[in-house]
Design an enzyme around this catalytic site. Structure first.
Site, PDB file in Angstrom:
ATOM      1  N   GLU A 142       3.218  -5.225  12.381  1.00 51.06           N
ATOM      2  CA  GLU A 142       2.360  -4.060  12.160  1.00 51.06           C
ATOM      3  C   GLU A 142       1.225  -4.518  11.256  1.00 51.06           C
ATOM      4  OE1 GLU A 142       1.399  -0.955  13.233  1.00 51.06           O
ATOM      5  OE2 GLU A 142       3.529  -1.250  13.643  1.00 51.06           O
ATOM      6  N   GLU A 199       7.070   0.673  16.154  1.00 50.72           N
ATOM      7  CA  GLU A 199       8.125   1.185  15.287  1.00 50.72           C
ATOM      8  C   GLU A 199       8.299   2.668  15.594  1.00 50.72           C
ATOM      9  OE1 GLU A 199       6.277  -0.084  11.458  1.00 50.72           O
ATOM     10  OE2 GLU A 199       8.007  -1.430  11.346  1.00 50.72           O
ATOM     11  N   ASN A 204       0.809  -1.232   0.000  1.00 48.92           N
ATOM     12  CA  ASN A 204       0.000   0.000   0.000  1.00 48.92           C
ATOM     13  C   ASN A 204       0.837   1.274   0.000  1.00 48.92           C
ATOM     14  OD1 ASN A 204       0.730  -0.750   2.627  1.00 48.92           O
ATOM     15  ND2 ASN A 204      -0.985   0.334   3.536  1.00 48.92           N
ATOM     16  N   CYS A 242      -3.497   1.434   6.550  1.00 50.63           N
ATOM     17  CA  CYS A 242      -3.978   0.743   7.750  1.00 50.63           C
ATOM     18  C   CYS A 242      -4.560   1.720   8.768  1.00 50.63           C
ATOM     19  CB  CYS A 242      -2.858  -0.075   8.369  1.00 50.63           C
ATOM     20  SG  CYS A 242      -1.361   0.861   8.640  1.00 50.63           S
TER      21      CYS A 242
HETATM   22  O1  TXE Z   1      -1.037  -8.861   2.567  1.00 55.96           O
HETATM   23  P1  TXE Z   1       0.081  -9.842   3.037  1.00 55.96           P
HETATM   24  P2  TXE Z   1      -2.062  -9.010   1.365  1.00 55.96           P
HETATM   25  C1  TXE Z   1      -4.347  -6.077   4.930  1.00 55.96           C
HETATM   26  C2  TXE Z   1      -5.507  -5.694   4.043  1.00 55.96           C
HETATM   27  C3  TXE Z   1      -5.372  -6.615   2.906  1.00 55.96           C
HETATM   28  C4  TXE Z   1      -4.941  -7.876   3.621  1.00 55.96           C
HETATM   29  C5  TXE Z   1      -4.229  -8.872   2.762  1.00 55.96           C
HETATM   30  O2  TXE Z   1      -6.718  -5.921   4.710  1.00 55.96           O
HETATM   31  O3  TXE Z   1      -6.572  -6.812   2.217  1.00 55.96           O
HETATM   32  O4  TXE Z   1      -4.059  -7.413   4.603  1.00 55.96           O
HETATM   33  O5  TXE Z   1      -3.282  -8.222   1.959  1.00 55.96           O
HETATM   34  C6  TXE Z   1       4.352 -11.070   2.575  1.00 55.96           C
HETATM   35  N1  TXE Z   1       5.800 -15.365   4.985  1.00 55.96           N
HETATM   36  N2  TXE Z   1      -3.164  -5.264   4.748  1.00 55.96           N
HETATM   37  O6  TXE Z   1      -2.471 -10.426   1.162  1.00 55.96           O
HETATM   38  O7  TXE Z   1      -0.053 -11.166   2.356  1.00 55.96           O
HETATM   39  C7  TXE Z   1       3.858 -10.575   1.241  1.00 55.96           C
HETATM   40  O8  TXE Z   1       4.597 -11.136   0.179  1.00 55.96           O
HETATM   41  C8  TXE Z   1       6.438 -14.190   4.866  1.00 55.96           C
HETATM   42  C9  TXE Z   1      -2.875  -4.316   5.790  1.00 55.96           C
HETATM   43  O9  TXE Z   1      -1.493  -8.329   0.208  1.00 55.96           O
HETATM   44  O10 TXE Z   1       0.083  -9.792   4.505  1.00 55.96           O
HETATM   45  C10 TXE Z   1       4.056  -9.084   1.400  1.00 55.96           C
HETATM   46  O11 TXE Z   1       5.426  -8.749   1.192  1.00 55.96           O
HETATM   47  N3  TXE Z   1       5.914 -13.148   4.206  1.00 55.96           N
HETATM   48  C11 TXE Z   1      -1.484  -3.849   5.722  1.00 55.96           C
HETATM   49  C12 TXE Z   1       3.699  -8.866   2.875  1.00 55.96           C
HETATM   50  O12 TXE Z   1       3.808 -10.154   3.489  1.00 55.96           O
HETATM   51  C13 TXE Z   1       4.701 -13.278   3.668  1.00 55.96           C
HETATM   52  C14 TXE Z   1      -0.956  -3.559   4.368  1.00 55.96           C
HETATM   53  C15 TXE Z   1       2.284  -8.355   3.105  1.00 55.96           C
HETATM   54  O13 TXE Z   1       1.371  -9.158   2.412  1.00 55.96           O
HETATM   55  C16 TXE Z   1       3.972 -14.479   3.784  1.00 55.96           C
HETATM   56  C17 TXE Z   1      -1.311  -4.579   3.413  1.00 55.96           C
HETATM   57  C18 TXE Z   1       4.586 -15.561   4.476  1.00 55.96           C
HETATM   58  N4  TXE Z   1       3.986 -16.750   4.608  1.00 55.96           N
HETATM   59  C19 TXE Z   1      -2.417  -5.360   3.623  1.00 55.96           C
HETATM   60  N5  TXE Z   1       2.786 -14.315   3.150  1.00 55.96           N
HETATM   61  C20 TXE Z   1      -1.122  -2.756   6.698  1.00 55.96           C
HETATM   62  N6  TXE Z   1      -0.970  -3.123   7.959  1.00 55.96           N
HETATM   63  O14 TXE Z   1      -0.925  -1.614   6.330  1.00 55.96           O
HETATM   64  C21 TXE Z   1       2.766 -13.055   2.659  1.00 55.96           C
HETATM   65  N7  TXE Z   1       3.929 -12.432   2.947  1.00 55.96           N
END
Ligand code: TXE
Length: 482
Positions: free
Chosen positions: A250, A462, A152, A284
């Protein structure tokens, strides 16, 4: 192929060892415009070995020298503002104006801030009076640490982790989101030009389930700083716990925006547009649950909806675009599903609710900004993180009632209050379950403050010295003297 992203390992750009690639999509038109490595365990191992071999020297580099290099990286980012902003906007779908005014300047600020912070970082000492002893604390870098960031705010959040990690003397294996890899890719060259020694920062690209998984499972990567979804955070915690890794998580939010009748109405309305829809609602911290005091509810509803309808959804590269494209097709579909759920739950769509097309970019992931009036606070659209340009609104009667509703979600990241009653701000700030409370403002950031959430919004903080504490191990030394 143009726009081929590569891993950055030991100061060099490398293809993935197994030649496995992912498509990189342009959300503004739905087309593939590049490819990204889907790095394997072997690539992560190369990145780890490079970081490991750089650690001894980097951890002994003087603070002045580390600070000087971080400042140079910051300047390097600033000198490429236009190119980085363009790349961020294309990769993510966010308006170019936002990338230029917020994302890229903040990435530069992250390096500048931690370049300065490390020169002021101090540790405690305790004189054991009457025992002829003094205790002091060494704060030593951990070694090789992992930084995993989401799509994001791509470069903004990537650097928010990397800068304190390397300032504190660690070496890093970092993975940006596979959905938005471009600016992280560009950062490698900026680091080389700034004179960052080889191996201090290593960037591997790929899916969470392959590349990310290899980082979190690596037995010698001792700390993980992660920003992303709550489900992923829980998975990382489960994986890392048996290895006793240090974790900073986070995660998501479902933040209340609480509006009292005594507030400065115009400032509130202006800011509420922003806190609802900035970055297509994909922050977020967005105030996605709006609670309004009954006496001004109807007025707010009319004024707010009228203003939301004026927001211009358009191609991210156009200067007058307020709302660009959502980041990906699966994400657009997830947000549209929630709009359907709202209808099934007897929510009223006051405006928006539909995917729209932008002329010449018919396959882009555009969605109208959407306001849903919900019948109660328990419904799913009021409880679950949607992470798109969608907000719910509902009225409340008393301070106690709204406090209960605000706290009745699994998340606890941030909260915003609009009121001019000082006593109320103190009462509510004390009781609200959140890591951050904004009063009469939203997303006003001072990088020295602790940043993070409670409950399902994460673990750890953080920012400022909190980040430097996370990326160091405290060691107590006790000296007895005669
Ligand atoms: O996030 P992911 P996604 C929320 C938002 C969104 C939902 C899913 O609601 O719809 O999360 O989003 C890495 N081991 N937020 O699926 O998967 C992944 O490659 C290690 C809130 O896109 O959590 C990426 O680099 N890493 C949030 C990172 O995790 C892993 C911002 C985030 O992706 C992994 C984004 C694993 N097993 C989404 N699986 C905020 N807090 O701002 C995934 N990743």
């Amino acid at each position: 192929m143009a726009n081929t992203i590569k891993n950055y390992i030991n100061g060099q750009y490398e293809n993935p060892i197994n030649s496995n690639w992912l498509d990189n999509y342009d959300p503004s038109n739905g087309e593939i415009y590049g490819k990204t490595p889907n790095s394997s365990k072997e690539d992560v191992e190369q990145a780890y070995l490079s970081a490991q071999s750089a650690f001894e020297q980097w951890s002994q580099t003087t603070l002045e020298e580390r600070s000087r290099i971080l400042l140079k990286i910051s300047e390097g980012i600033e000198s490429q503002l236009d190119a980085l902003a363009e790349a961020e906007s294309k990769d993510n779908g966010k308006p170019i104006s936002l990338a230029k005014s917020i994302d890229i300047p903040r990435a530069a600020s992250n390096f500048r801030f931690f370049a300065n912070a490390i020169t002021q970082f101090a540790s405690e000492s305790h004189e054991s009076v009457g025992q002829n002893a003094i205790n002091f604390t060494l704060r030593q870098p951990i070694g090789v640490v992992g930084c995993i960031s989401p799509w994001n705010l791509p470069l903004y959040l990537f650097t928010w982790k990397i800068a304190p990690a390397i300032a504190a003397g660690n070496c890093v294996v970092a993975k940006p989101s596979e959905v938005t890899p471009m600016t992280a890719y560009m950062l490698g060259e900026i680091c080389n030009k700034a004179g960052l020694p080889k191996g201090v920062l290593n960037i591997v690209h790929g899916l969470g389930t392959t590349t990310g998984q290899a980082i979190i499972e690596h037995p010698n990567i001792k700390a993980i700083s992660f920003t992303g979804g709550t489900a992923t955070g829980a998975h990382i915690a489960r994986t890392a716990a048996p290895m006793f890794k240090k974790l900073s998580l986070e995660l998501g939010g479902k933040n209340p925006n609480i509006i009292f009748a005594d507030c400065d109405y115009d400032a509130m309305l202006r800011n509420t547009i922003h806190s609802s829809f900035a970055n297509q609602g994909q922050i977020c911290l967005c105030g996605s649950r709006i609670f309004v005091e009954k006496s001004i509810y109807e007025k707010f509803k009319n004024d707010f909806v009228e203003k939301v309808k004026q927001l211009k959804v358009g191609h991210p590269a156009k200067a007058d675009t307020d709302i660009g494209a959502l980041v990906s097709k699966p994400h657009l579909e997830k947000v549209l599903d929630y709009i359907n759920i709202a209808k099934q739950e007897n929510g009223t769509i006051l405006c928006g609710g539909n995917r729209i097309t932008v002329n010449g970019h018919e396959n882009g992931y555009y969605l109208e900004p959407t306001v849903i009036e919900v019948p109660n606070e328990h419904c799913r659209v009021n409880q679950e993180e949607i992470f798109g340009p969608v907000v719910t609104i509902m009225p409340f009667g008393t301070e106690d009632e709204v406090l209960q509703m605000a706290n009745k979600v699994k998340y606890g990241l941030s909260a915003t209050l609009w009121t001019n009653d000082l006593n109320r701000t103190m009462r509510m700030s004390n009781q609200i379950q959140a890591g951050i409370v904004w009063i009469n403002t939203w997303l006003m950031r001072d990088l020295r403050t602790p940043f993070g959430g409670v409950k399902a919004s994460g673990v750890g903080r953080e920012g400022g010295f909190e980040a430097l504490r996370f990326f160091t191990e405290p060691k107590n030394v006790c000296i007895k003297f005669k």
